[in-house]
Design an enzyme around this catalytic site. Structure first.
Site, short mmCIF file in Angstrom:
data_model
loop_
_atom_site.label_atom_id
_atom_site.label_comp_id
_atom_site.label_asym_id
_atom_site.label_seq_id
_atom_site.Cartn_x
_atom_site.Cartn_y
_atom_site.Cartn_z
N MET A 274 119.41 15.10 125.91
CA MET A 274 118.37 14.47 126.72
C MET A 274 117.55 13.44 125.96
SD MET A 274 118.68 15.74 129.72
CE MET A 274 117.16 15.10 130.42
N ARG A 275 117.83 13.25 124.68
CA ARG A 275 117.03 12.29 123.92
C ARG A 275 117.18 10.87 124.47
NH1 ARG A 275 118.14 13.76 119.04
NH2 ARG A 275 116.17 14.79 118.58
#
Length: 744
Positions: A274-275
């Site tokens: 999810m970065r």
């Protein structure tokens, strides 16, 4: 201190300048990785950025740059009382590639800590870079243990120093900027993902723009201060714009429509974790603030994707970073209808802002209209892939004797290995074939205990790893062996007048811990590209196997080299380098055909190792010879090859021979070659079955009796099933060495 080159005087490189300015507006974006060829102003741009950053307020006398309004409660120089701060320029701290761990995180005075019980701590570069820029030039060459420390500090926003029960912690939040030349090797995926944005830079091919670059550089070199004064007004304007964008940033609204576009884009391009979503959201918000807007538009999301996603889509080190812009536009259009506030409005060009800049909001830093603009489309193109830049190897003219069918009568080939037509004089080489799919290999390591560069292949004495003993320190003490230090000091306590609970420790008592870890090696591939190897299916399998070992070398932080031999000569297709993807590119374009000058190839590889030993004596080599063992051309070619191979055995070079012979009748020549090399031989079938490196754990350098005995029995058994050549194969197999396996 010399006057830095003005940021606004840079010519072109719009994406690079935009990415740096977005991080200046919002440090939470996560930094920039600048990839590109040498001489493209990467370092100049980064060093010029620090002059545009606002000043930093710090607690007077604090070595860790604590802000006066919210000082760090755990600051080693604290506790701090609230009060007025002292303003200073934002720092740009450079981390040298060869820096020590103590230089990066700081150092404790171990002697005072043991004898006085005080935390005498000298801050490192992480403390200096707090609330500023940490710049790493050639970040891809940084040692693994320093990369690990950077990862920890970037993830936690703090640096921890732990030494035998004595610990120090301080804040370390910085803008991480790295530059690299992909030709010198790639970054570890973990560190690659820590960079918020990535930019590909290349030199302009427009003559007018190149003329302007040279003109400005010469003017700066002749009179740096006068040149900087000419750009002072533009510098001040951009600095004020950065301050204004920082003030506007908290007011920018990231609507649900823009968030949905960000999530859909990351999902469509299958990025891990999810970065990427978080970085895209922060980048799009910074783009809107830089443009002076309070709403995030679709054009901001698009530009954020182009900066934040390319380096996160790599699946292996041979994949070039990039993004399919047509697919990106389709995704944004599909998920951009629900929120009219996030559409591109009336601007048909999502790349251009109101002022025509690449940042969606007049993002081009102010500069005078000059020759730099013609031909500059505002988008930096990635450099051409190495295979596109390489010309095909010079074509050899061959005679009928060099065709596969006219090989030695003692070396029969099965019909499926023969080329459809023999080569004729002047006929071109066989076209290069693509490699097969790479597969996961097992450990291939060099025996013994080395002292080379940190890596992940062979056993070595290193600064990191498991403790195996203690010794007196040579120079600055870095890793204290506490038990050995106490044992050395204990017998002298009465003589030193000890009168309390504290231990009286002197310099002579200190003991350095000796540790064992892993090193990187030089893996030199010696590949037979002759006519006898030219069967397409076999060469595809051979290239796939070598590609798999190259992938393993990338993961284990090795240097690699590639020597090929065919026709009448041997060539160094790739000198030893850390760029594994460059080796893969050379492999893909490797032509085949002609005779098999095996001895020439081995002698050329021996010369490469001799030169590399002078450059890097601590790095131990591993030679991987990929051949069917045949040799043609000249008088007694097999005898010449044997003499060349014995040079490797005499110097103790670890080696393995990949036997590429196929068909119902096999001669076992590769096994004989392995015996002469003092190494081991495995068949191509074992290689394709994901077991080449799995069969080899320690490639022994000598001819031990136990190795000869065990392999002789196994070789006789396996080769006995091959038919008429069993006795000859068993004899050659007795010369090979112990082969063991271990999963990587």
């Amino acid at each position: 201190m010399s006057t830095p080159y003005p940021f606004t005087a840079l010519v072109g490189q719009d994406d690079l300048r935009l990415a740096l300015l977005l991080n200046a507006v919002s440090p939470a974006v996560g930094g920039v990785l600048v990839r590109g060829e040498k001489g493209t102003a990467k370092s100049t741009a980064v060093r010029a950025l620090s002059a545009l950053l606002p000043e930093v307020d710090t607690v007077p006398g604090c070595r860790f740059s604590c802000p006066p309004d919210a000082p760090d409660p755990g600051c080693p120089d604290g506790p701090h009382e609230a009060g007025p701060g002292t303003a200073r320029p934002a720092r740009m701290v450079e981390l040298p590639v060869g820096a020590s761990e103590d230089r990066l995180v700081g150092a404790l005075d171990i002697e005072r800590a043991l004898s006085e019980g005080v935390k005498a701590f000298e801050p490192g570069l992480l403390a200096d870079a707090h609330r500023g820029i940490l710049y790493v030039d050639e970040v891809n060459l940084l040692h693994d243990h320093l990369v690990d420390l950077l990862l920890d500090a970037a993830a936690m926003g703090a640096s921890y120093v732990e030494r035998e029960g004595v610990s120090v912690r301080h804040a370390a939040r910085f803008l991480l900027v790295g530059t690299m030349n992909p030709e010198e090797g790639e970054l570890r995926p973990q560190l690659l993902d820590r960079f918020g944005l990535t930019v590909e830079v290349a030199a302009s091919r427009e003559p007018d723009q190149r003329v302007e670059v040279v003109r400005r550089r010469l003017a700066y070199d002749d009179a740096p201060e006068a040149f900087a004064a000419r750009w002072a007004a533009d510098e001040a304007e951009v600095r004020e714009r950065v301050v204004a964008a920082r003030a506007l940033l908290p007011e920018v609204r990231l609507g649900d429509g823009a968030l949905r576009q960000i999530a859909a884009t990351c999902a469509a391009f299958e990025v891990d974790g999810m970065r990427a979503d978080i970085v895209m959201a922060r980048t799009a918000t910074a783009l809107a603030a830089w443009a002076g807007r309070e709403d995030v538009l679709a054009e901001d999301v698009r530009q954020a994707a182009l900066l934040a996603l390319p380096h996160r889509r790599r699946r292996n080190p041979f994949d070039a970073p990039g993004l399919d812009e047509d697919k990106l536009d389709e995704t944004l259009e599909e998920f951009g209808d629900d929120d009219p506030g996030t559409g591109p409005e009336d601007d048909p060009d999502p790349d251009g802002g109101p002022d025509g800049g690449p940042d969606g909001g007049g993002g081009r830093p102010p500069q005078d209209p000059g020759p730099e603009r013609p031909g500059d489309d505002g988008a930096t193109r990635p450099p051409e892939a190495p295979e596109a830049q390489e010309t095909t190897e010079a074509q050899d003219t061959t005679d009928p004797a060099e065709s596969p069918e006219s090989e030695s009568p003692e070396s029969p080939e099965s019909p499926d290995e023969r080329r459809p037509q023999p080569q004729r004089a002047g006929a071109p080489d066989q076209q290069p074939v693509r490699s097969g799919e790479p597969f996961r290999t097992k450990v291939l390591s060099v025996p013994g205990l080395g002292e080379g560069a940190a890596g992940r292949r062979s056993r070595a004495r290193t600064e990191h790893g498991r403790t195996t003993g203690a010794r007196r320190p040579r120079g600055v003490l870095t890793k204290l062996h506490l038990a050995a230090t106490v044992q050395a000091a204990a017998p002298h306590q009465r003589a030193r007048g000890r009168s309390g609970r504290g231990l009286v420790v002197r310099r002579d008592d200190l003991r350095q811990a000796t540790r064992e870890g892993r090193e990187g090696n030089l893996v030199l591939f010696v590949v037979d590209a002759s006519g006898s190897m030219a069967a397409r299916q076999r060469m595809t399998a051979v290239k796939g196997a070598v590609l798999s070992l190259l992938l393993d070398a990338y993961q284990r932080r090795d240097k690699v080299g590639l020597v090929t031999f065919r026709g009448r000569t041997a060539e160094v297709a790739l000198p030893p380098t850390s760029s594994v993807d460059a080796a893969a590119a050379r492999l893909e374009t490797l032509p085949t055909g002609g005779r098999t000058p095996l001895a020439t190839g081995l002698l050329r590889a021996h010369e490469v190792l001799r030169i590399e030993r002078l450059r890097d004596p601590a790095r131990r080599p591993l030679v991987v010879v990929v051949t069917d063992g045949r040799a043609t051309g000249g008088a007694e070619p097999l005898a010449q090859a044997g003499r060349a191979a014995r040079l490797f055995a005499a110097e103790g070079h670890a080696s393995v021979v990949v036997d590429c012979e196929s068909g119902p009748v096999r001669l076992g020549l590769a096994g004989q070659l392995a015996g002469e090399l003092g190494g081991s031989a495995v068949t191509l079938d074992e290689l394709r079955a994901d077991s080449i490196a799995g069969l080899v754990k320690d490639v022994q350098g000598g001819h031990g009796a136990r190795g000869a005995q065990s392999n002789g029995a196994r070789g006789a058994q396996s080769n006995g099933a091959r038919g008429a050549q069993s006795a000859r194969n068993a004899q050659s197999a007795q010369k090979t060495t112990t082969v063991k396996g271990r999963v990587a």
